[in-house]
Design an enzyme around this catalytic site. Structure first.
Site, PDB file in Angstrom:
ATOM      1  N   ASP A  79      -4.988  -7.095  -4.949  1.00  0.00           N
ATOM      2  CA  ASP A  79      -4.155  -5.817  -4.923  1.00  0.00           C
ATOM      3  C   ASP A  79      -4.143  -4.903  -6.065  1.00  0.00           C
ATOM      4  OD1 ASP A  79      -2.599  -4.416  -3.324  1.00  0.00           O
ATOM      5  OD2 ASP A  79      -0.564  -5.243  -3.965  1.00  0.00           O
ATOM      6  N   HIS A  80      -4.234  -3.774  -5.995  1.00  0.00           N
ATOM      7  CA  HIS A  80      -4.116  -2.534  -7.047  1.00  0.00           C
ATOM      8  C   HIS A  80      -4.830  -3.000  -8.301  1.00  0.00           C
ATOM      9  CE1 HIS A  80      -1.251  -0.378  -5.093  1.00  0.00           C
ATOM     10  NE2 HIS A  80      -0.390  -1.116  -4.748  1.00  0.00           N
ATOM     11  N   GLU A 131      -7.207   3.768  -2.518  1.00  0.00           N
ATOM     12  CA  GLU A 131      -5.857   4.684  -2.042  1.00  0.00           C
ATOM     13  C   GLU A 131      -6.151   6.205  -2.582  1.00  0.00           C
ATOM     14  OE1 GLU A 131      -2.469   2.775  -3.309  1.00  0.00           O
ATOM     15  OE2 GLU A 131      -1.343   4.620  -3.882  1.00  0.00           O
ATOM     16  N   GLY A 176       8.495  -1.802  -4.358  1.00  0.00           N
ATOM     17  CA  GLY A 176       9.947  -2.358  -4.804  1.00  0.00           C
ATOM     18  C   GLY A 176      10.989  -1.682  -3.521  1.00  0.00           C
ATOM     19  N   HIS A 204       1.401   0.468   2.355  1.00  0.00           N
ATOM     20  CA  HIS A 204       2.203  -0.322   1.249  1.00  0.00           C
ATOM     21  C   HIS A 204       3.691  -0.166   1.010  1.00  0.00           C
ATOM     22  CE1 HIS A 204      -1.490  -1.210  -1.463  1.00  0.00           C
ATOM     23  NE2 HIS A 204      -2.163  -0.853  -0.645  1.00  0.00           N
ATOM     24  N   GLY A 205       4.147  -0.888   0.350  1.00  0.00           N
ATOM     25  CA  GLY A 205       5.660  -0.817  -0.099  1.00  0.00           C
ATOM     26  C   GLY A 205       6.419  -1.362   1.538  1.00  0.00           C
ATOM     27  N   THR A 207       8.458  -3.643   2.127  1.00  0.00           N
ATOM     28  CA  THR A 207       9.880  -4.197   1.982  1.00  0.00           C
ATOM     29  C   THR A 207      10.754  -3.104   2.026  1.00  0.00           C
ATOM     30  OG1 THR A 207       8.997  -5.855   0.221  1.00  0.00           O
ATOM     31  CG2 THR A 207      11.242  -5.273   0.246  1.00  0.00           C
ATOM     32  N   ASN A 226       1.538  -4.235   3.505  1.00  0.00           N
ATOM     33  CA  ASN A 226       1.696  -4.865   2.501  1.00  0.00           C
ATOM     34  C   ASN A 226       3.236  -5.049   2.236  1.00  0.00           C
ATOM     35  OD1 ASN A 226      -0.868  -4.434   1.937  1.00  0.00           O
ATOM     36  ND2 ASN A 226      -0.494  -3.695  -0.314  1.00  0.00           N
ATOM     37  N   THR A 229       7.743  -7.481  -2.440  1.00  0.00           N
ATOM     38  CA  THR A 229       9.300  -7.758  -2.910  1.00  0.00           C
ATOM     39  C   THR A 229      10.059  -8.611  -2.023  1.00  0.00           C
ATOM     40  OG1 THR A 229       9.254  -5.358  -4.091  1.00  0.00           O
ATOM     41  CG2 THR A 229      11.426  -6.398  -3.648  1.00  0.00           C
TER      42      THR A 229
HETATM   43  P1  13P Z   1       6.727  -4.147  -1.672  1.00  0.00           P
HETATM   44  O1  13P Z   1       6.976  -4.747  -2.973  1.00  0.00           O
HETATM   45  O2  13P Z   1       7.413  -2.512  -1.717  1.00  0.00           O
HETATM   46  O3  13P Z   1       6.849  -4.807  -0.463  1.00  0.00           O
HETATM   47  O4  13P Z   1       5.110  -3.318  -1.750  1.00  0.00           O
HETATM   48  C1  13P Z   1       4.132  -4.434  -1.990  1.00  0.00           C
HETATM   49  C2  13P Z   1       2.886  -3.630  -1.869  1.00  0.00           C
HETATM   50  O5  13P Z   1       2.889  -2.736  -1.553  1.00  0.00           O
HETATM   51  C3  13P Z   1       1.884  -4.096  -2.842  1.00  0.00           C
HETATM   52  O6  13P Z   1       0.704  -3.584  -2.874  1.00  0.00           O
END
Ligand code: 13P
Length: 282
Positions: A79-80, A131, A176, A204-205, A207, A226, A229
């Site tokens: 990832d990233h 991305e 996050g 992504h993101g 959570t 994804n 967190t």
């Molecule tokens: P979160 O930590 O917000 O769930 O996002 C994870 C993420 O997108 C990793 O690439």
């Protein structure tokens, strides 16, 4: 069963596949166990930050081993990564997919670095995610204060000049914990999906997003979601609450097992919703 590529795993069903962050042996085992309980494919991912910590190559090796031994299809994903070097390292470890994140770069430079990684990946049969636009929030300890929404005008040019297996988009999602109610720009997502056509879109993101937001996103073309967190939160809260039940035991055998089970349950619920449950909310 099988270690599969991102390209392959995103075709297995008509929903989205969950990608969950790995931090150690137990989080990895919990994620695979959750997928096996659900009988659904899963993406085991590790950020380039954690993978590059001293001694952490072994976590990458374990991820590949767990994938090969799993009873469901598993993609092992970097990832990233902002550089070719970490992508090459992941490929050498046996990962089946990498993300090259050039979203902080001007469009032409993002295209150039994405093509460099894709060229190396293609030779090994490894999939590539890129991305466009950048997410706000904290990822691997690195904070991005200002989000840059994905510009639909850039999508066609980027996809016509690259050959990627998935495109991560910035539509109001953040890494996050969200500060306040997350708001996703679904009109933007719909426009991007119309341009991207058969290139799978990645959210992504995950959570903190609501089930309704996941459902709408999947309906509009999101194929991978994804979650990072929430893995950490589930693991650490379970660690603390299990330890607090018998503080003097310092139970390093049973506490990680409890963490693993809690992660498995969270992953199972998410995978089932992303694969099928979302349809009930449409
Ligand atoms: P979160 O930590 O917000 O769930 O996002 C994870 C993420 O997108 C990793 O690439």
């Amino acid at each position: 069963m099988a270690l599969v590529t991102l390209k392959e795993i995103l075709k297995i069903h008509d929903g989205a596949v969950g990608a969950f962050s790995v931090y150690d042996q137990f989080s990895a085992q919990g994620i695979v166990a959750g997928a096996e309980e659900a009988g659904l494919p899963v993406i085991l991912m590790i950020g380039s930050g954690p993978l590059n910590k001293p001694g952490n190559d072994y976590i990458g090796q374990l991820m590949v081993q767990f994938a090969k031994e799993a009873s469901v299809p598993v993609c092992v994903f970097l990832d990233h990564s902002k550089d070719l070097k970490t992508c090459l390292k992941a490929m050498k470890l046996g990962f089946s997919a990498v993300m090259i994140d050039g979203s902080h770069l001007p469009l032409e430079e993002n295209i150039a670095i994405t093509n460099k990684v894709t060229e190396a990946a293609r030779a090994l049969g490894v999939s590539v995610e890129a991305e466009l636009g950048a997410l706000a929030g904290v990822e691997d300890g690195e904070e991005v204060k200002q989000a840059k929404m994905t510009d639909p005008a850039h999508v066609e040019e980027f996809l016509s000049k690259t050959d990627v297996d998935g495109l991560a988009v910035s539509i109001g999602n953040a890494h996050g914990l969200y500060k306040g109610e997350p708001k996703l720009d679904f009109d933007r997502l719909q426009t991007i999906a119309g341009i991207a056509k058969d290139v799978p879109l990645i959210l992504h993101g995950g959570t903190g997003l609501t089930l309704e937001q996941f459902a709408k996103g999947v309906q509009l073309g999101i194929k991978k979601i994804n979650i990072g967190t929430e893995v950490k939160k589930t693991y650490i809260e379970t660690f603390i609450s299990t330890h607090e039940k018998n503080v003097s035991a310092y139970d390093m055998v049973e506490i990680p097992q409890a963490c693993k089970r809690a992660v498995a349950q969270m992953v199972k619920d998410k995978l089932e919703f992303f694969a099928k449950g979302w349809k009930e909310l449409i």
